[in-house]
Design an enzyme around this catalytic site. Structure first.
Site, short mmCIF file in Angstrom:
data_model
loop_
_atom_site.label_atom_id
_atom_site.label_comp_id
_atom_site.label_asym_id
_atom_site.label_seq_id
_atom_site.Cartn_x
_atom_site.Cartn_y
_atom_site.Cartn_z
N GLY A 202 16.73 142.92 24.45
CA GLY A 202 16.10 142.86 25.77
C GLY A 202 16.75 141.91 26.74
O GLY A 202 16.53 142.01 27.96
N ASP A 203 17.56 140.95 26.25
CA ASP A 203 18.30 140.03 27.13
C ASP A 203 19.65 139.74 26.47
O ASP A 203 20.05 138.60 26.29
CB ASP A 203 17.50 138.75 27.34
CG ASP A 203 18.03 137.90 28.50
OD1 ASP A 203 18.76 138.44 29.35
OD2 ASP A 203 17.71 136.70 28.55
N PHE A 204 20.36 140.81 26.18
CA PHE A 204 21.52 140.77 25.30
C PHE A 204 22.79 140.47 26.10
O PHE A 204 23.58 141.35 26.41
CB PHE A 204 21.65 142.11 24.58
CG PHE A 204 22.58 142.11 23.40
CD1 PHE A 204 22.29 141.38 22.27
CD2 PHE A 204 23.72 142.88 23.40
CE1 PHE A 204 23.14 141.40 21.16
CE2 PHE A 204 24.58 142.92 22.32
CZ PHE A 204 24.28 142.17 21.19
N ASN B 64 23.59 134.51 24.83
CA ASN B 64 22.52 134.58 23.84
C ASN B 64 23.03 135.00 22.47
O ASN B 64 22.27 135.44 21.61
CB ASN B 64 21.43 135.55 24.30
CG ASN B 64 20.47 134.89 25.27
OD1 ASN B 64 20.40 133.67 25.36
ND2 ASN B 64 19.71 135.70 26.00
#
Length: 304
Positions: free
Chosen positions: A190-192, A196
């Site tokens: 989802g926030d790749f 991260n």
């Protein structure tokens, strides 16, 4: 204990609620250290919405992460629990009421710090493939955001007429209808983005900070490509470099290249309107914001 930059940004973003939470944060950390049998083991770091406290317990090193209570952070521990260390940091303990977790400690160096774009794309693709496990029940579905996405794009057309060619926005709306409303039932980060993905010891690279959605892994591939555009902005041919990295990522992730490209197009159009309305985390105004808007406009048109 609380880094000044983090305190300032939290108050700027959250106002009085952020200030109230910051006043409670030292006691929250103290309580959790005692509860989970940990001692401080280094300087406190931070991300955008939470502090990272290096700790040590009898079984070894770990980190305590405490985030500002926000809907976007609710399912982070659920994603970690589902992966069980498969391509992501291990979850040792959780306190959902306090938005806190005790996690496996990793190194601070990120995938984005590598100089080799092929390696970045290949590592991310391999990791994406490993993270794409059957989605657990109860996690939010990306498909449930489709109506909101479509409304956001239509509002962008109305608020910023002529910002992008009509055909470019229509193609993004087609992505919502054709890919967004019915998606695979797979767990996605989802926030790749490369920041991260951190160096680990148990595995070479491990994902952190997931949102924990169920949907299309190709969406994560598109998310990865947005910051890569900024990293490659000085390339002789930006889109050629990005398309090459898309190819490397899609092959490593075993995903359909065209599907990743279409999600990248949608996210670029989305970012073009968002930037005009709210700015970006890197810039809220001024010449740099204008440069970033110009970049996402280029991506929106070129990915179409």
């Amino acid at each position: 204990m609380i880094p000044e930059v983090f305190a300032r940004s939290t108050i700027d973003r959250e106002g009085e609620a952020g200030a109230a939470w910051l006043s409670e944060l030292p006691q929250i950390v103290e309580d959790l250290l005692a509860r989970w049998g940990c001692t401080l083991d280094g300087d406190v770091a931070h991300g955008q919405v939470g502090v990272i406290v290096p700790v040590r317990r009898t079984s070894g090193a770990a980190v305590l992460k405490v985030s500002f209570p926000h809907p976007g952070n609710v399912n982070e521990p659920d994603a970690f629990a589902a992966w069980g260390g498969r391509g992501a940091v291990l979850l040792y303990e959780r306190d959902d009421e306090r938005f806190a977790m005790l996690l496996e400690r990793v190194q601070p160096s990120t995938l984005g710090e590598l100089g080799d774009g092929d390696e970045i794309a290949a590592v991310a693709g391999q990791l994406s493939r490993r993270l794409s496990i059957p989605g657990p029940a109860g996690l939010p579905r990306l498909a449930d955001q489709a109506d909101g996405w479509a409304e956001e794009l239509r509002r962008g057309i109305a608020d910023f007429p002529g910002a992008l060619p009509v055909a470019v926005v229509d193609a993004a709306l087609a992505v919502v209808d054709e890919l967004g409303r019915k998606q695979p039932d797979l767990l996605v980060h989802g926030d790749f983005h490369p920041r991260n993905i951190l160096r680990g010891e148990r595995e070479p690279w491990l994902a952190v900070d997931p949102k924990g959605y169920v949907g299309d892994p190709a969406y994560d591939g598109a998310t990865l490509l947005k910051p890569r555009a900024l990293a490659l902005i000085e390339s002789e041919d930006l889109m050629k470099a990005l398309r090459h990295e898309l190819d490397v990522f899609a092959e490593a992730a075993e995903l359909d290249r065209e599907r990743v490209r279409r999600w990248a197009h949608f996210q670029a159009v989305q970012a073009a309107f968002h930037g005009r309305r709210n700015g970006f985390g890197r810039a809220r105004g001024g010449p740099y914001l204008n440069r970033l808007i110009g970049l996402v406009d280029q991506l929106a048109i070129s990915w179409c």
